[in-house]
Design a protein around this motif. Structure first.
Motif, PDB file in Angstrom:
ATOM      1  N   PHE A   1      15.453  -3.423 -14.978  1.00 52.22           N
ATOM      2  CA  PHE A   1      14.464  -2.914 -13.659  1.00 52.22           C
ATOM      3  C   PHE A   1      13.628  -3.571 -13.367  1.00 52.22           C
ATOM      4  N   VAL A   2      12.911  -3.632 -12.614  1.00 49.14           N
ATOM      5  CA  VAL A   2      11.415  -3.832 -12.278  1.00 49.14           C
ATOM      6  C   VAL A   2      10.402  -2.254 -12.212  1.00 49.14           C
ATOM      7  N   ARG A   3       9.974  -3.021 -13.004  1.00 46.38           N
ATOM      8  CA  ARG A   3       8.168  -2.097 -13.045  1.00 46.38           C
ATOM      9  C   ARG A   3       7.518  -2.050 -11.517  1.00 46.38           C
ATOM     10  N   SER A   4       7.037  -1.032 -11.476  1.00 45.03           N
ATOM     11  CA  SER A   4       5.719  -2.034 -10.072  1.00 45.03           C
ATOM     12  C   SER A   4       4.103  -0.709 -10.988  1.00 45.03           C
ATOM     13  N   GLN A   5       3.868  -2.188 -10.500  1.00 45.20           N
ATOM     14  CA  GLN A   5       2.244  -2.878 -10.932  1.00 45.20           C
ATOM     15  C   GLN A   5       1.593  -1.594 -10.211  1.00 45.20           C
ATOM     16  N   MET A   6       2.267  -0.678  -9.292  1.00 46.65           N
ATOM     17  CA  MET A   6       1.171  -0.041  -8.656  1.00 46.65           C
ATOM     18  C   MET A   6       0.646   1.578  -8.684  1.00 46.65           C
ATOM     19  N   ILE A   7       1.753   1.692 -10.552  1.00 44.84           N
ATOM     20  CA  ILE A   7       1.561   3.207 -10.834  1.00 44.84           C
ATOM     21  C   ILE A   7      -0.147   3.012 -11.458  1.00 44.84           C
ATOM     22  N   GLY A   8      -0.612   3.806 -11.356  1.00 38.69           N
ATOM     23  CA  GLY A   8      -2.027   4.598 -11.315  1.00 38.69           C
ATOM     24  C   GLY A   8      -2.404   4.349 -10.157  1.00 38.69           C
ATOM     25  N   GLN A   9      -2.402   3.452  -9.628  1.00 38.04           N
ATOM     26  CA  GLN A   9      -3.253   3.263  -7.840  1.00 38.04           C
ATOM     27  C   GLN A   9      -3.162   3.773  -6.600  1.00 38.04           C
ATOM     28  N   LYS A  10      -3.614   3.812  -5.854  1.00 34.64           N
ATOM     29  CA  LYS A  10      -3.720   4.632  -4.612  1.00 34.64           C
ATOM     30  C   LYS A  10      -2.433   3.886  -4.049  1.00 34.64           C
ATOM     31  N   LEU A  11      -2.302   4.573  -2.950  1.00 31.81           N
ATOM     32  CA  LEU A  11      -1.170   3.956  -1.710  1.00 31.81           C
ATOM     33  C   LEU A  11      -1.393   2.873  -1.458  1.00 31.81           C
ATOM     34  N   PRO A  12      -0.913   1.876  -0.738  1.00 31.80           N
ATOM     35  CA  PRO A  12      -1.428   0.725  -0.516  1.00 31.80           C
ATOM     36  C   PRO A  12      -1.595   1.274   1.218  1.00 31.80           C
ATOM     37  N   THR A  13      -2.622   0.915   1.902  1.00 33.00           N
ATOM     38  CA  THR A  13      -2.709   1.224   3.459  1.00 33.00           C
ATOM     39  C   THR A  13      -1.557   0.709   4.984  1.00 33.00           C
ATOM     40  N   PHE A  14      -0.464   2.069   5.001  1.00 34.99           N
ATOM     41  CA  PHE A  14       0.686   1.836   5.880  1.00 34.99           C
ATOM     42  C   PHE A  14       0.064   3.151   6.836  1.00 34.99           C
ATOM     43  N   GLU A  15       1.443   2.094   8.054  1.00 40.10           N
ATOM     44  CA  GLU A  15       1.636   3.299   8.916  1.00 40.10           C
ATOM     45  C   GLU A  15       3.247   2.623   9.744  1.00 40.10           C
ATOM     46  N   LEU A  16       3.752   4.003   9.121  1.00 41.46           N
ATOM     47  CA  LEU A  16       5.366   2.764   9.403  1.00 41.46           C
ATOM     48  C   LEU A  16       5.737   3.802  10.862  1.00 41.46           C
ATOM     49  N   PRO A  17       6.463   3.750  11.838  1.00 42.28           N
ATOM     50  CA  PRO A  17       6.693   4.073  12.931  1.00 42.28           C
ATOM     51  C   PRO A  17       8.393   4.909  11.952  1.00 42.28           C
ATOM     52  N   PRO A  18       8.531   6.293  13.049  1.00 42.38           N
ATOM     53  CA  PRO A  18       9.749   7.024  12.763  1.00 42.38           C
ATOM     54  C   PRO A  18      11.292   6.502  12.414  1.00 42.38           C
TER      55      PRO A  18
ATOM     56  N   ASP B   1      10.752   0.581   7.074  1.00 41.84           N
ATOM     57  CA  ASP B   1      10.449  -0.279   6.674  1.00 41.84           C
ATOM     58  C   ASP B   1      11.929  -1.546   6.754  1.00 41.84           C
ATOM     59  N   VAL B   2      11.727  -2.295   8.624  1.00 39.92           N
ATOM     60  CA  VAL B   2      12.147  -3.124   9.044  1.00 39.92           C
ATOM     61  C   VAL B   2      12.545  -3.873   8.224  1.00 39.92           C
ATOM     62  N   ASP B   3      11.777  -3.950   8.053  1.00 40.04           N
ATOM     63  CA  ASP B   3      10.663  -5.805   6.841  1.00 40.04           C
ATOM     64  C   ASP B   3      10.517  -6.368   6.347  1.00 40.04           C
ATOM     65  N   MET B   4      10.982  -4.888   4.997  1.00 39.37           N
ATOM     66  CA  MET B   4      10.823  -4.136   4.073  1.00 39.37           C
ATOM     67  C   MET B   4       9.881  -4.864   3.164  1.00 39.37           C
ATOM     68  N   ARG B   5       8.059  -5.204   4.064  1.00 37.59           N
ATOM     69  CA  ARG B   5       7.234  -5.389   3.644  1.00 37.59           C
ATOM     70  C   ARG B   5       5.960  -4.234   2.928  1.00 37.59           C
ATOM     71  N   LEU B   6       6.387  -2.928   3.174  1.00 37.20           N
ATOM     72  CA  LEU B   6       6.171  -2.264   1.941  1.00 37.20           C
ATOM     73  C   LEU B   6       6.651  -1.867   1.083  1.00 37.20           C
ATOM     74  N   GLN B   7       8.101  -2.014   0.916  1.00 35.37           N
ATOM     75  CA  GLN B   7       9.024  -1.987  -0.554  1.00 35.37           C
ATOM     76  C   GLN B   7       8.373  -3.446  -1.569  1.00 35.37           C
ATOM     77  N   VAL B   8       7.767  -4.642  -0.586  1.00 32.53           N
ATOM     78  CA  VAL B   8       7.425  -5.462  -2.067  1.00 32.53           C
ATOM     79  C   VAL B   8       5.942  -4.958  -2.203  1.00 32.53           C
ATOM     80  N   GLN B   9       5.083  -4.423  -1.223  1.00 30.66           N
ATOM     81  CA  GLN B   9       3.699  -3.990  -2.363  1.00 30.66           C
ATOM     82  C   GLN B   9       3.711  -2.517  -2.967  1.00 30.66           C
ATOM     83  N   PHE B  10       4.934  -2.219  -3.126  1.00 31.94           N
ATOM     84  CA  PHE B  10       4.764  -1.038  -3.909  1.00 31.94           C
ATOM     85  C   PHE B  10       5.138  -1.605  -5.233  1.00 31.94           C
TER      86      PHE B  10
END
Length: 176
Positions: free
Chosen positions: A32-49, A126-135
C-alpha cells in the motif's frame, strides 16, 4: 592460482544475484502507498456535484467541528461495490460520509447509488483525479477519517469490510 580465482568468479556473482532475488521474493512487502497527508490539513478544493440531486464537495464542508469519513470511489470499481453495505451500516450508525467519485460520469454515479445505496451526504466529482493525487491516494476505494478541524487523521486503504467498522468508529472518536 590466479586462473582458479577467475573460474570461480562467475559462479560467485551468480550466487550473489540468486541470493538477492531470493531475498526480494521472501521479504515482507507493504503493497500500500501510505498518504503523506496524514496529520495535515485538507488541501483546498472545490468539486462540482458528481451527479444530480447531491451537493458537490469542498474543503470548507469539513470545518464545522464534526469528524467524518471521506471515501474515494468509482462506479466502475468492483471493491467499491463490495464495501457499499458497510458504508450504509456506518451511515445508519450516524457517521457522516462524504464521497469523491473518480473518473466518473454523472449517470454512472446515479446508477451506482441507485443499485448499491447512497450513504453520502455530499459527492464531489474528481474527473481528472487531481484531488486524489493531492491526498496521496493510490487507488479506490480509499477512505479517510477527517477531524473536526479539517485534518486527515487516518487512511483506510481498500474496501471497508465488516471487521473494519469498529476501528473506523474508534478513529472517528479519536478525531473529535
Amino acid at each position: 592460482m590466479m586462473s582458479r580465482w577467475k573460474l570461480w568468479l562467475p559462479l560467485a556473482i551468480l550466487a550473489f544475484i540468486g541470493g538477492l532475488s531470493l531475498y526480494g521474493l521472501t521479504a515482507p512487502k507493504d503493497e500500500f502507498v501510505r498518504s503523506q497527508m496524514i496529520g495535515q490539513k485538507l488541501p483546498t478544493f472545490e468539486l462540482p456535484p458528481a451527479t444530480d440531486g447531491i451537493k458537490g464537495l469542498s474543503n470548507r464542508d469539513f470545518a464545522d467541528g464534526k469528524p467524518r469519513l471521506l471515501n474515494f470511489f468509482g462506479s466502475w470499481c468492483a471493491p467499491c461495490k463490495m464495501e457499499a453495505p458497510q458504508l450504509e451500516a456506518l451511515a445508519a450508525a450516524g457517521v457522516e460520509i462524504h464521497g469523491i467519485a473518480l473518473r466518473d460520469r454523472p449517470e454512472d454515479v446515479a446508477s451506482f447509488l441507485k443499485q448499491y445505496g447512497n450513504p453520502f451526504q455530499r459527492i464531489g466529482a474528481d474527473v481528472d483525479m487531481r484531488l486524489q493525487v493531492q491526498f496521496g491516494s493510490s487507488g479506490v476505494p480509499e477512505t479517510y477519517v477527517i477531524s473536526g478541524d479539517g485534518r486527515i487523521t487516518y487512511q483506510h486503504i481498500g474496501d471497508i469490510r465488516s471487521e473494519h467498522i469498529p476501528l473506523l468508529l474508534e478513529k472517528l472518536k479519536e478525531a473529535r
